[in-house]
Design a protein around this motif. Structure first.
Motif, PDB file in Angstrom:
ATOM      1  N   TRP A  76       0.804  -1.218   0.000  1.00  0.00           N
ATOM      2  CA  TRP A  76       0.000   0.000   0.000  1.00  0.00           C
ATOM      3  C   TRP A  76       0.834   1.263   0.000  1.00  0.00           C
ATOM      4  O   TRP A  76       0.378   2.306  -0.468  1.00  0.00           O
ATOM      5  N   MET A 115       1.489   2.206  -3.591  1.00  0.00           N
ATOM      6  CA  MET A 115       0.187   2.470  -4.207  1.00  0.00           C
ATOM      7  C   MET A 115      -0.386   3.800  -3.717  1.00  0.00           C
ATOM      8  O   MET A 115      -1.035   4.518  -4.477  1.00  0.00           O
ATOM      9  N   LEU A 116      -0.120   4.142  -2.462  1.00  0.00           N
ATOM     10  CA  LEU A 116      -0.574   5.420  -1.927  1.00  0.00           C
ATOM     11  C   LEU A 116       0.117   6.572  -2.649  1.00  0.00           C
ATOM     12  O   LEU A 116      -0.523   7.571  -2.998  1.00  0.00           O
ATOM     13  N   ARG A 148      -1.497   6.872  -5.929  1.00  0.00           N
ATOM     14  CA  ARG A 148      -2.857   7.421  -5.818  1.00  0.00           C
ATOM     15  C   ARG A 148      -2.829   8.936  -5.743  1.00  0.00           C
ATOM     16  O   ARG A 148      -3.633   9.613  -6.356  1.00  0.00           O
ATOM     17  N   PHE A 149      -1.886   9.476  -4.982  1.00  0.00           N
ATOM     18  CA  PHE A 149      -1.847  10.925  -4.793  1.00  0.00           C
ATOM     19  C   PHE A 149      -0.977  11.653  -5.818  1.00  0.00           C
ATOM     20  O   PHE A 149      -1.229  12.816  -6.107  1.00  0.00           O
ATOM     21  N   SER A 172       1.485   3.104 -12.939  1.00  0.00           N
ATOM     22  CA  SER A 172       0.233   3.748 -12.534  1.00  0.00           C
ATOM     23  C   SER A 172      -0.676   2.705 -11.905  1.00  0.00           C
ATOM     24  O   SER A 172      -0.484   1.500 -12.089  1.00  0.00           O
ATOM     25  N   LEU A 173      -1.642   3.192 -11.156  1.00  0.00           N
ATOM     26  CA  LEU A 173      -2.631   2.284 -10.581  1.00  0.00           C
ATOM     27  C   LEU A 173      -3.608   1.849 -11.662  1.00  0.00           C
ATOM     28  O   LEU A 173      -4.027   2.651 -12.496  1.00  0.00           O
ATOM     29  N   ASP A 222      -7.455   0.190 -12.538  1.00  0.00           N
ATOM     30  CA  ASP A 222      -8.772   0.443 -11.943  1.00  0.00           C
ATOM     31  C   ASP A 222      -8.935  -0.343 -10.642  1.00  0.00           C
ATOM     32  O   ASP A 222      -9.468   0.178  -9.660  1.00  0.00           O
ATOM     33  N   GLY A 280      -6.487  -1.224  -8.692  1.00  0.00           N
ATOM     34  CA  GLY A 280      -5.614  -0.570  -7.725  1.00  0.00           C
ATOM     35  C   GLY A 280      -6.260   0.675  -7.141  1.00  0.00           C
ATOM     36  O   GLY A 280      -6.171   0.926  -5.941  1.00  0.00           O
ATOM     37  N   LEU A 281      -6.920   1.445  -7.997  1.00  0.00           N
ATOM     38  CA  LEU A 281      -7.652   2.624  -7.514  1.00  0.00           C
ATOM     39  C   LEU A 281      -8.738   2.212  -6.538  1.00  0.00           C
ATOM     40  O   LEU A 281      -8.918   2.839  -5.494  1.00  0.00           O
ATOM     41  N   MET A 332      -7.266   1.186  -3.211  1.00  0.00           N
ATOM     42  CA  MET A 332      -6.745   2.317  -2.435  1.00  0.00           C
ATOM     43  C   MET A 332      -7.839   3.271  -1.977  1.00  0.00           C
ATOM     44  O   MET A 332      -7.561   4.218  -1.235  1.00  0.00           O
ATOM     45  N   ALA A 333      -9.065   3.030  -2.352  1.00  0.00           N
ATOM     46  CA  ALA A 333     -10.161   3.919  -1.951  1.00  0.00           C
ATOM     47  C   ALA A 333     -10.284   4.014  -0.435  1.00  0.00           C
ATOM     48  O   ALA A 333     -10.610   5.073   0.107  1.00  0.00           O
TER      49      ALA A 333
END
Length: 174
Positions: free
Chosen positions: A52, A55-56, A59-60, A108-109, A111, A113-114, A117-118
């Protein structure tokens, strides 16, 4: 020209240094506790800290090169490649060669992965808030300001290429 740094503090010395109440020890303990708690909660989403954390960042920050991601997380390139292999196998990230420079791999993440990470911002907010229990708003803001100053000092030291042998050679505002 070397960056200007404030005078080096003299809170620690060889004579008074103790491991456990030291700043490094306390920051490590805080980080370990936060990661442990976040892992417990994000584990319900089948994510470990090793997974994570990058991935975080994605995400940002959006898509970034695998080398930049490795630098952000202080990982060597080989370890990052293995981690991205696992995340890609789980369908959480995708890697593509840069169109500008084929040597660069952009990450990149996906879908999935997004979606995975929600929950992360809420979970991390819960973990951070629990660690800040009893702090006033002003204490929290002061803590953030002080930590930002330490981060800035660290960046200045890094950018100056300081080592213990060269630290006294930096221009100072004495």
């Amino acid at each position: 020209m070397s960056p200007k740094l404030p005078p080096i503090a003299e809170f620690y010395s060889a004579d008074n240094f103790q491991c456990e109440p030291s700043l490094g020890w306390m920051l490590r303990q805080i980080k370990q506790s936060m990661v442990c708690q976040a892992d417990k909660l994000l584990g319900k989403h089948d994510l470990t800290h090793a997974q994570w954390a990058p991935m975080l960042r994605l995400r940002f920050n959006g898509s970034m090169s695998s080398a930049a991601l490795a630098r952000e997380l202080a990982m060597d390139g080989g370890a990052m490649t293995r981690l991205l292999d696992r995340l890609e196998a789980k369908g959480l990230v995708r890697r593509e060669r840069s169109v500008e420079d084929r040597r660069v791999v952009m990450v990149s993440l996906s879908d999935a992965g997004l979606a995975a990470m929600a929950a992360a911002p809420g979970v991390l907010s819960q973990v951070f808030n629990a660690h800040l229990a009893g702090f006033t708003d002003q204490e929290f803001r002061t803590l953030v300001d002080l930590l930002q100053r330490m981060v800035a000092n660290g960046h200045a030291i890094r950018d100056a290429g300081l080592t213990s042998e060269t630290s006294s050679l930096v221009d100072r505002d004495d």
